[in-house]
Design a protein around this motif. Structure first.
Motif, PDB file in Angstrom:
ATOM      1  N   GLU A 100       0.828  -1.207   0.000  1.00 30.62           N
ATOM      2  CA  GLU A 100       0.000   0.000   0.000  1.00 30.62           C
ATOM      3  C   GLU A 100       0.865   1.260   0.000  1.00 30.62           C
ATOM      4  OE1 GLU A 100      -2.296  -1.344   3.385  1.00 30.62           O
ATOM      5  OE2 GLU A 100      -4.098  -1.330   2.132  1.00 30.62           O
ATOM      6  N   ARG A 101       1.968   1.204   0.716  1.00 31.20           N
ATOM      7  CA  ARG A 101       2.901   2.339   0.736  1.00 31.20           C
ATOM      8  C   ARG A 101       3.540   2.513  -0.636  1.00 31.20           C
ATOM      9  NH1 ARG A 101       5.642   4.288   5.873  1.00 31.20           N
ATOM     10  NH2 ARG A 101       3.511   3.754   6.322  1.00 31.20           N
ATOM     11  N   VAL A 102       3.850   1.407  -1.314  1.00 32.51           N
ATOM     12  CA  VAL A 102       4.398   1.482  -2.671  1.00 32.51           C
ATOM     13  C   VAL A 102       3.395   2.177  -3.592  1.00 32.51           C
ATOM     14  CG1 VAL A 102       5.181   0.163  -4.673  1.00 32.51           C
ATOM     15  CG2 VAL A 102       5.875  -0.544  -2.392  1.00 32.51           C
ATOM     16  N   LEU A 103       2.125   1.811  -3.465  1.00 33.62           N
ATOM     17  CA  LEU A 103       1.092   2.453  -4.280  1.00 33.62           C
ATOM     18  C   LEU A 103       0.983   3.943  -3.977  1.00 33.62           C
ATOM     19  CD1 LEU A 103      -1.842  -0.130  -4.354  1.00 33.62           C
ATOM     20  CD2 LEU A 103      -0.473   0.673  -6.281  1.00 33.62           C
ATOM     21  N   GLN A 104       1.113   4.300  -2.708  1.00 32.99           N
ATOM     22  CA  GLN A 104       1.068   5.717  -2.332  1.00 32.99           C
ATOM     23  C   GLN A 104       2.230   6.478  -2.965  1.00 32.99           C
ATOM     24  OE1 GLN A 104       1.106   5.476   1.937  1.00 32.99           O
ATOM     25  NE2 GLN A 104      -1.138   5.443   2.087  1.00 32.99           N
ATOM     26  N   LEU A 105       3.423   5.908  -2.882  1.00 29.21           N
ATOM     27  CA  LEU A 105       4.586   6.553  -3.491  1.00 29.21           C
ATOM     28  C   LEU A 105       4.422   6.697  -5.002  1.00 29.21           C
ATOM     29  CD1 LEU A 105       7.452   4.763  -1.527  1.00 29.21           C
ATOM     30  CD2 LEU A 105       6.854   7.189  -1.385  1.00 29.21           C
ATOM     31  N   PHE A 106       3.917   5.640  -5.622  1.00 24.99           N
ATOM     32  CA  PHE A 106       3.678   5.669  -7.064  1.00 24.99           C
ATOM     33  C   PHE A 106       2.683   6.776  -7.416  1.00 24.99           C
ATOM     34  CE2 PHE A 106       1.529   4.300 -10.952  1.00 24.99           C
ATOM     35  CZ  PHE A 106       2.610   4.015 -11.773  1.00 24.99           C
ATOM     36  N   SER A 107       1.609   6.850  -6.649  1.00 26.32           N
ATOM     37  CA  SER A 107       0.580   7.869  -6.881  1.00 26.32           C
ATOM     38  C   SER A 107       1.143   9.281  -6.728  1.00 26.32           C
ATOM     39  CB  SER A 107      -0.587   7.646  -5.921  1.00 26.32           C
ATOM     40  OG  SER A 107      -1.590   8.598  -6.135  1.00 26.32           O
TER      41      SER A 107
END
Length: 100
Positions: free
Chosen positions: A13-20
């Motif tokens: 989920e943190r990876v997705l946040q960073l990507f976003s």
């Protein structure tokens, strides 16, 4: 580096946040960035998110790699979505993926 550390720690989920944040900040998100995000989601069993990220990658004309397809196919296989996995196998053959 932050995305890779989060991926390895199971923090998809943190990876997705960073990507976003990167996308919203108009940072150039390349094949490596997409692969890290797709791999993190694959490891978490988030096959729908993997397919969404792959579709976004295609739409944005970001090159796919063997890593992209391996992670996406694996996510589909783990979820029992063999039809989607076969579609990805076909797409990988058509795109002549790079081994990077």
């Amino acid at each position: 580096a932050a995305m890779s550390a989060c991926e390895k720690g199971g923090e998809w989920e943190r990876v997705l946040q960073l990507f976003s944040v990167m996308v919203q900040s108009e940072v150039d998100v390349d094949t490596i960035t997409h692969n890290a995000t797709i791999s993190a989601c694959e490891k978490a069993g988030e096959w729908k998110k993997v397919l969404q990220l792959y579709s976004d990658m295609v739409r944005s004309k970001v090159d796919s790699s063997i890593i992209t397809f391996n992670a996406a196919i694996s996510a589909c296989e783990k979820a029992g979505k063999w039809e989607k996995a076969l579609q990805l196998v076909s797409a990988s053959a058509q795109s002549r993926v790079k081994s990077s």
